[in-house]
Design a protein around this motif. Structure first.
Motif, PDB file in Angstrom:
ATOM      1  N   MET A 239       6.111  -5.700   2.705  1.00  0.00           N
ATOM      2  CA  MET A 239       5.947  -3.910   3.010  1.00  0.00           C
ATOM      3  C   MET A 239       7.161  -4.543   1.401  1.00  0.00           C
ATOM      4  N   ALA A 404       5.169  -1.945  -2.156  1.00  0.00           N
ATOM      5  CA  ALA A 404       5.139  -0.662  -2.233  1.00  0.00           C
ATOM      6  C   ALA A 404       4.889   0.727  -3.049  1.00  0.00           C
ATOM      7  N   SER A 410       0.463   1.764   0.492  1.00  0.00           N
ATOM      8  CA  SER A 410       1.369   0.348  -0.124  1.00  0.00           C
ATOM      9  C   SER A 410      -0.318   0.128  -0.860  1.00  0.00           C
TER      10      SER A 410
END
Length: 617
Positions: A239, A404, A410
């Protein structure tokens, strides 16, 4: 929802990207100050394509990026050079950046490499004019401590920052070259993190160590965290672009939840012998639709998802569903998103049209149907991407790179990059780091204690200064003999007050701040004059501190001039003094300071006012 992370086999790691506060960029002599887009003096455009590695391989992430046909525009400034435009080979690695990187390596207890080689990392999203990012391994095998045990540092690299994304438009993306090439360190931990809380603590510890050098940039966007997360039956997911430490634990927890839900969905789909049909054109079904979103589309494509009924709409993260994952993939090809039968009829699509859609693709009650309405080429590519993601949903949690979001969730960005994206940079010679003069700096936690013990600051103010963006300015002020409490108060409290009053404090340089503090220390400017003088300097930064004093009308007044003002105020308020005595002091003090408008020191005014009140009581 809470999880038993040990039982799930949570494994997490961090990648911290921190810009260094150097005078020049990593591979050229251009300054590292950020600029506003409107300051650009020209622009140029590029189209980027992936290249094969030395082994003849193409990186999957770069290949997917290249499938999206985009034009990249770059805003150049009066400081932009040929290196930044990729029209001249890069210069040697910046020595100041290398020294700072070695200092950071010492704080992380890392082993510095004997020889640092610069590599090229393929990046074709437009964020670098060359189509690759230059990166060099500086140190390995370090360690930091957390409450839940040590976290290893796998490596630390010295890299060039990417160009700043200004805006995305129909033709492509516009970038600013002011950020491109700023030195940054990338710190990668080992996969030693076992809980969301430990992930956040590790990031906070690394951030504290970085700021302890006093040589890193501060402010929004100067530090970014990437978080790698996997669970035992899931997959490694990276992420990217976590801006705030406060988001890290939520991101880890939500990613664990997403993978748990995706595993449950895959198990249910396998029990149903789920399958994905070939996408097809269903434009005829919506030829006379009243749906505004669909009616303007050139083509409508759909795919039958056998056994997916009720699962496309299942929530896998807060406010995100399996269908949202499908939509992320469709958007990568230019579609606005997707529709699916778990949410229809809606958006102007009627029940009759849903039935006609199901009939057109031979879907039964256990099936779901996803559709895309867009230009012909986009609709075809987007529905293929949805079908591919649905195939994966039947089998497993996919390895991928995700972006993110601010809410702790996400979204899909691209596949995970592979080793094929790295190859040597032949234009920059290797360097041999010299550790002779490298000494680890004082930690911020140690500074806080020293500021209390040696400089007499309170705990709260000491922490504000040590962890604040003006820590190095404070240290310089103290070295110049300026009173620590005065310096700390101005840098942390006064500047905050002015910022809240919309004074452009960003225009104030370190020289401005130190000059004002020296005038206060020398008795040439009372404490009460700090605010108006800083306001003038912020609005007219070309002035000196002395000129700002005159501009603010704060030319110094003598003790006798102050006494005259005090006597006048006391005379006007004799009845109040007769009734209240020294109890009238507070109100009259404010009146005196108002009359003097910051021209006199408050202690002098206070002394003379008490003296004059005493004469009349």
């Amino acid at each position: 929802m809470s999880y038993d992370y040990d039982e799930l086999g949570l494994v997490a790691g961090l990648e911290i990207h921190q810009q260094l506060d150097t005078a020049t960029k990593l591979f050229c002599n251009c300054p590292t100050e950020r600029r506003e887009p409107e300051e650009s003096v020209r622009s140029f455009t590029r189209y980027l394509h992936p290249t094969k590695s030395e082994l003849g391989e193409l990186d999957e992430a770069a290949l997917e990026e290249s499938r999206v046909d985009r034009e990249f525009e770059y805003l150049a400034f009066d400081t932009t050079c040929l290196v930044e435009e990729d029209d001249e080979p890069p210069h040697r690695l910046d020595s100041e950046a290398l020294d700072t990187a070695m200092e950071i390596a010492a704080l992380l207890d890392c082993e510095v490499v004997d020889q640092a080689h610069v590599m090229r990392k393929i990046v074709v999203d437009g964020s670098n004019t060359s189509g690759f990012q230059r990166s060099s391994l500086i140190a390995t095998d370090g360690e930091i401590e957390t409450d839940d045990g040590p976290v290893g540092i796998a490596d630390m690299l010295l890299e060039e920052e990417s160009a700043a994304r200004i805006e995305e438009h129909e033709q492509g993306v516009t970038y600013g070259l002011d950020r491109l090439g700023i030195p940054l360190v990338e710190i990668g931990t080992k996969p030693d993190i076992r809980s969301p809380e430990q992930a956040r603590e590790a990031a906070e510890r690394i951030g504290m160590l970085l700021r302890s050098t006093g040589k890193v940039k501060r402010g929004l966007g100067t530090i970014r965290q990437d978080v790698n997360v996997s669970i035992a039956e899931g997959a490694r997911v990276e992420m990217k672009g976590v801006q705030s430490l406060d988001d890290i634990d939520d991101l880890v927890e939500n990613e664990v939840g997403r993978q748990v839900e995706l595993l449950d969905i895959a198990e249910e789909l396998q029990e149903k012998d789920a399958a994905v049909a070939e996408p097809q054109d269903v434009s005829d079904v919506f030829a006379d639709t009243d749906s505004g979103v669909i009616s303007g589309a050139e083509k409508v494509t759909a795919v039958r998802l056998e056994g997916f009924d009720g699962l496309v709409g299942r929530e896998i993260q807060p406010d995100r569903r399996l269908g949202t994952e499908f939509s992320d993939h469709a958007k990568r090809h230019g579609a606005g998103g997707i529709f699916h039968t778990d949410e229809l009829p809606a958006y102007g699509v009627t029940e009759d049209e849903v039935e006609a859609l199901r009939e057109a693709v031979d879907a039964d009650d256990e099936d779901a149907v996803a559709l895309v309405a867009a230009d012909a080429e986009v609709a075809e590519q987007a529905i293929e991407a949805v079908a591919d993601r649905a195939e994966v949903a039947i089998e497993e949690v996919p390895e991928e790179t995700r972006g993110a979001n601010e809410d702790g969730t996400s979204q899909y960005l691209r596949p995970l990059p592979g080793a094929a994206r790295m190859y040597p940079e032949t234009d920059v010679p290797p360097v041999e780091p010299d550790l002779t003069d490298v000494e680890p700096p004082e930690l911020l936690t140690e500074k806080v204690q020293r500021y209390q013990d040696d400089l007499g600051l309170g705990e709260s103010l000491a922490e504000q200064v040590a962890y604040g963006r003006f820590m190095t300015t404070f240290e310089e002020a103290v070295d110049r003999g300026i009173d620590p409490t005065t310096a700390a108060g101005m840098l942390e409290s006064t500047l905050t007050e002015l910022r809240r009053d919309d004074v452009p404090v960003g225009n104030l340089t370190e020289d401005h701040l130190l000059s004002v503090l020296e005038l206060v220390e020398d008795g040439d400017l009372p404490n009460e004059g700090i605010n108006p003088v800083l306001t003038v300097l912020a609005e007219e930064p070309e002035l000196t501190a002395e000129e700002a004093i005159e501009e603010a009308g704060l030319g110094g007044v003598s003790r006798e001039d102050v006494r005259e003002v005090v006597v006048e105020v006391v005379s006007r308020n004799e009845e109040q003094i007769e009734a209240e005595g020294m109890g009238a002091f507070s109100g009259l003090m404010g009146e005196c300071m108002g009359e003097l408008r910051g021209k006199a020191d408050g202690e002098v005014v206070s002394e003379l006012l008490r003296e004059e009140i005493g004469k009349r009581t």
